[in-house]
Write an enzyme that holds these catalytic residues in place. Structure first.
Site, short mmCIF file in Angstrom:
data_model
loop_
_atom_site.label_atom_id
_atom_site.label_comp_id
_atom_site.label_asym_id
_atom_site.label_seq_id
_atom_site.Cartn_x
_atom_site.Cartn_y
_atom_site.Cartn_z
CD1 TRP A 105 -2.68 1.58 0.52
CD2 TRP A 105 -2.04 1.84 2.64
NE1 TRP A 105 -3.42 2.61 1.05
CE2 TRP A 105 -3.04 2.79 2.37
CE3 TRP A 105 -1.48 1.82 3.92
CZ2 TRP A 105 -3.50 3.70 3.31
CZ3 TRP A 105 -1.94 2.74 4.86
CH2 TRP A 105 -2.93 3.65 4.56
CG ASP A 119 -1.90 -2.85 7.54
OD1 ASP A 119 -3.04 -2.82 8.07
OD2 ASP A 119 -1.53 -2.00 6.72
CE LYS A 163 -9.96 -0.10 3.51
NZ LYS A 163 -9.53 0.48 2.29
C1 LMR Z 1 -6.93 1.94 -0.59
O1 LMR Z 1 -5.89 1.28 -0.58
O2 LMR Z 1 -7.49 2.29 -1.64
C2 LMR Z 1 -7.59 2.30 0.71
O3 LMR Z 1 -6.93 1.67 1.75
C3 LMR Z 1 -7.77 3.76 0.89
C4 LMR Z 1 -6.51 4.51 1.20
O4 LMR Z 1 -6.46 5.18 2.23
O5 LMR Z 1 -5.55 4.45 0.42
#
Ligand code: LMR
Length: 396
Positions: free
Chosen positions: A130, A211, A245
């Site tokens: 991420w 996480d 979520k």
């Molecule tokens: C995502 O990965 O799209 C979500 O977790 C929202 C974010 O905060 O990036």
């Protein structure tokens, strides 16, 4: 002085939401941000959340400050949800949980704790991960290191490559692990791979940070927590969880940071340090979202409603994967799309290349991340044919 500040480029995910909103195309499709959408393309407020809000309103509570680490009843409920009753009541495991403003603050608090208190200077994370993980841990002062995660095709797991990368890891370094429904790929390790990974982590005396943003989206609420519950019996670790979520509480910013310590004394010290980090950064958590989660988890009826709703979201995403794979196979019979069925959770590393994603956006008003990540929950019966036609066109 302000003129000296360079313009920061838009966020890779939130920047796309802005672009999507401005796009006048009537049948535009949003597969970008990780937000659940139902068959109507709407992100609904969950019924369990609504019922909890009614209950909270009727109880006329106060809006005075919460403790720095959140309400004791929230902390207890979250500890039980993440670790299970067995570990919470065990006299061998020393657990603490603090309420945080979403998973992001949980990760930042964990980063601050590692760097400022535990003298950890580096953190390993999957490549890809991420995008915000990199921002958060860099801001906390940690050096980022990356382990390989995907196979050559970029759509499945390469466990050997991950272990090989970790050969270079050193004692006392941290390792960030996506507990379930890896963001951005949807690619998760198998149970036996988790066990081998934990051996490596222990041999190297590394500190895992789990996480946990998608509890309930993989297999079930309980099964998804298995990696955490397994490691908690082996050694010390941190867990950052989010209710964005699985409660649909995106904008309320609700989460938690938990620590598993090896002694009662260590546990108390870690919690006191976590409180210090929270106080310095945002003082104490907001009330409303945490109170909703607390109410739902502590009310048998509401909890049942919530579990049912979460199960429905999980099943719908799995069905969408099946439908999507079938529809793509019809259009491109020579291409293998089975990996999409093997991936789990909201996201799929679709196999789309950056140029193809750009064409989808510019020629078809279909929004996905340039890495090829698509949000499966953004697919529905109204858009699936148009979506698959467009993907087949750009992939051909
Ligand atoms: C995502 O990965 O799209 C979500 O977790 C929202 C974010 O905060 O990036």
């Amino acid at each position: 002085m302000f003129e000296a500040a360079p313009l920061n480029p838009p966020d890779a995910i939130f920047g796309l939401i802005e672009q999507f909103k401005k796009d006048p195309t009537p049948n535009k499709i949003n597969l970008s941000v990780g937000v659940y959408q139902n068959e109507e393309g709407v992100t609904p407020n969950m019924k369990s959340v609504h019922l909890a809000e009614e209950k909270l309103l009727a109880a006329e509570g106060t809006k005075s400050y919460l403790p720095i680490d959140g309400s004791p009843s929230y902390r207890d409920a979250v500890g039980r949800l993440v670790f299970g009753d067995g570990l919470v009541t065990s006299d061998q495991t020393f657990l603490t949980t603090a309420q945080t403003t979403g998973g992001t603050a949980a990760l930042r608090v964990a980063g601050e704790l590692l760097y400022r208190v535990l003298d950890v200077s580096s953190i390993w994370m999957s490549e890809p991960t991420w995008a915000n993980h990199k921002n958060i841990f860099t801001a906390a002062g940690l050096e980022l290191k990356f382990y390989r995660y995907l196979d050559q095709a970029g759509t499945g797991f390469d466990f050997e490559a991950m272990l090989e990368s970790l050969d270079a890891a050193k004692e006392g370094q941290a390792i960030l692990l996506h507990t379930v429904c890896h963001n951005p790929t949807g690619v998760d390790p198998q149970p036996e791979q988790w066990n081998r990974l934990f051996e490596t982590i222990q041999e190297k005396s590394m500190i895992p940070i789990f996480d946990f943003a998608y509890q309930g989206f993989g297999e079930s609420i309980e099964a998804d927590a298995t990696p955490i519950r397994t490691f908690a019996k082996l050694g010390e670790c941190l867990v950052c969880n989010s209710f964005s979520k699985n409660f649909g509480l995106y904008a309320e910013r609700v989460g938690g940071v938990s620590a598993v310590s090896s002694t009662q004394q260590a546990s108390q010290a870690i919690q006191s340090q976590i409180k210090k980090m929270i106080r310095m950064m945002y003082s104490n958590p907001p009330l409303h979202g945490g109170a909703i989660v607390d109410t739902v988890l502590n009310d048998q009826q509401l909890r049942q409603v919530w579990e049912q709703e979460l199960g429905e979201m999980r099943q719908r995403i799995a069905q969408l994967r099946d439908q999507f794979v079938a529809a793509m196979k019809e259009r491109l019979p020579d291409r293998d799309f089975e990996y999409i069925r093997r991936q789990r959770g909201m996201f799929s590393y679709s196999g789309l290349l950056k140029e193809q994603v750009i064409r989808l956006r510019e020629e078809h008003a279909i929004y996905a991340l340039e890495s090829g990540r698509i949000n499966i929950a953004g697919i529905n019966h109204k858009n699936i044919d148009r979506l698959c036609d467009a993907i087949a066109q750009v992939m051909s």
